[in-house]
Scaffold this active site. Sequence first.
Site, short mmCIF file in Angstrom:
data_model
loop_
_atom_site.label_atom_id
_atom_site.label_comp_id
_atom_site.label_asym_id
_atom_site.label_seq_id
_atom_site.Cartn_x
_atom_site.Cartn_y
_atom_site.Cartn_z
N GLN A 3 0.84 -1.20 0.00
CA GLN A 3 0.00 0.00 0.00
C GLN A 3 0.88 1.25 0.00
O GLN A 3 0.38 2.35 -0.15
CB GLN A 3 -0.89 0.01 1.24
CG GLN A 3 -1.90 -1.12 1.29
CD GLN A 3 -2.59 -1.19 2.65
OE1 GLN A 3 -3.66 -0.63 2.85
NE2 GLN A 3 -1.95 -1.85 3.58
N ASN A 4 2.18 1.05 0.21
CA ASN A 4 3.09 2.18 0.35
C ASN A 4 3.46 2.75 -1.02
O ASN A 4 3.65 2.00 -1.97
CB ASN A 4 4.33 1.76 1.12
CG ASN A 4 3.97 1.19 2.47
OD1 ASN A 4 2.87 1.41 2.97
ND2 ASN A 4 4.87 0.41 3.05
N ASP A 30 6.17 4.70 -1.33
CA ASP A 30 7.52 5.21 -1.09
C ASP A 30 8.62 4.53 -1.91
O ASP A 30 9.79 4.94 -1.80
CB ASP A 30 7.84 5.13 0.40
CG ASP A 30 7.67 3.71 0.97
OD1 ASP A 30 7.25 3.59 2.15
OD2 ASP A 30 7.92 2.74 0.23
N HIS A 68 -1.36 1.15 -4.12
CA HIS A 68 -1.82 2.54 -4.02
C HIS A 68 -0.93 3.48 -4.82
O HIS A 68 -0.82 4.67 -4.53
CB HIS A 68 -1.89 2.98 -2.54
CG HIS A 68 -2.97 2.31 -1.78
ND1 HIS A 68 -3.00 2.25 -0.40
CD2 HIS A 68 -4.07 1.62 -2.19
CE1 HIS A 68 -4.08 1.58 0.00
NE2 HIS A 68 -4.75 1.18 -1.05
N CYS A 90 -1.35 8.35 -16.71
CA CYS A 90 -2.41 8.98 -17.51
C CYS A 90 -3.75 8.41 -17.06
O CYS A 90 -3.91 7.19 -16.98
CB CYS A 90 -2.20 8.67 -19.00
SG CYS A 90 -3.62 9.10 -20.01
N CYS A 149 -5.44 6.44 -20.50
CA CYS A 149 -4.93 5.15 -21.00
C CYS A 149 -4.09 4.40 -19.97
O CYS A 149 -3.55 3.33 -20.28
CB CYS A 149 -4.13 5.38 -22.28
SG CYS A 149 -2.56 6.20 -22.01
N CYS A 172 -0.68 13.23 -21.62
CA CYS A 172 -0.11 11.94 -21.99
C CYS A 172 0.50 12.02 -23.39
O CYS A 172 -0.12 12.55 -24.32
CB CYS A 172 -1.21 10.89 -21.96
SG CYS A 172 -0.66 9.26 -22.46
N CYS A 191 -1.86 9.39 -25.58
CA CYS A 191 -3.27 9.62 -25.93
C CYS A 191 -3.74 11.05 -25.67
O CYS A 191 -4.89 11.38 -25.95
CB CYS A 191 -4.16 8.64 -25.15
SG CYS A 191 -4.39 9.12 -23.43
N ASN A 240 2.68 -7.20 13.13
CA ASN A 240 2.28 -5.82 13.31
C ASN A 240 2.51 -5.38 14.76
O ASN A 240 2.59 -6.23 15.66
CB ASN A 240 0.80 -5.67 12.95
CG ASN A 240 0.47 -4.25 12.50
OD1 ASN A 240 1.14 -3.69 11.64
ND2 ASN A 240 -0.53 -3.66 13.12
#
Length: 270
Positions: free
Chosen positions: A107-108, A110, A125, A133, A136, A160, A163, A232
Amino acid sequence: MHDLILRAADDLIRSKYAIALTGAGISTESGIPDFRGPSGIWTKDPEAEKRAYQSYEKFRRNPKAYWEERLTAPALLGDLRKVIPNPGHHALAELERIGILKWVITQNVDNLHQRGGSQKVLDYHGNAFKLRCIACESRYDPDVFDLERLRIEDQLPPRCKKCGGVIKSDVVHFNEPIPPDIAEQSLEEATRCDLMLICGTSAVVFPFANLPRVAKRRQLENGEGIILIEINAEPTPLTEQKISNYFIRGKTGQILPQIVEEVNRKRSPK
Ligand code: APR
């Protein structure tokens, strides 16, 4: 705790198709704050979270204003060029190198898994070091565009080269759809894996938090021997709802290297 580390090492050695899911927790030891931990960005500044929920709508309404802010305002996570991977990132890269870990789905934004040596990474993410873009889905290295000149010459947003569509950061904002290529492949990997390491995530953001549930369903419905291991600093809904088979509490930068050390020790010829 040590028993769980030995158990995780055994499970990884026995696995045929292990993948890792990661969140902001794996990068806190690199100096990047997480979001919902005790000293997380949203925990400390709930207004910032509310603003983050507006980002995508703001982009859609006025991509020019979005870019002007992006090129002038301080970045939420600070200067990501100045941070380096930590032992947690390196441990996952090592597991890939020795052929045990097939993919990291993170999800990072970085880019630290890639900088830590992981070759097979899905940026669920998006990636802060890429542009995309929105028409496309082509991705670009930011250097392809002279963004500062575009800003000075009032030519924003960038367009882009394929496109002509509007370009935005590759980072996926709240309420923005996950890029289809990444969403599809991540689901495929969650459907294919026999072991899922879930590291440094509060597991409350969907659709990412669905991936462990996809694997769990396979375990329950087909009786497939899939193992879900959570690492965790604090329990999550995956722990409470018994979606993970076991939970190792602590810092990923300390626990993952210990697991890899055990894997290598157990695999090394006597
Ligand atoms: N080792 C292990 N766990 C850690 C560590 C560490 N060094 N540091 C923090 N944690 C834990 C925190 O206690 C918390 O439970 O990692 C978890 C991080 O959770 P979040 O801050 O919610 O981050 P994440 O799950 O990645 O958030 C998902 O939400 O804000 C959005 O787009 C953003 O990708 C992000 C998504």
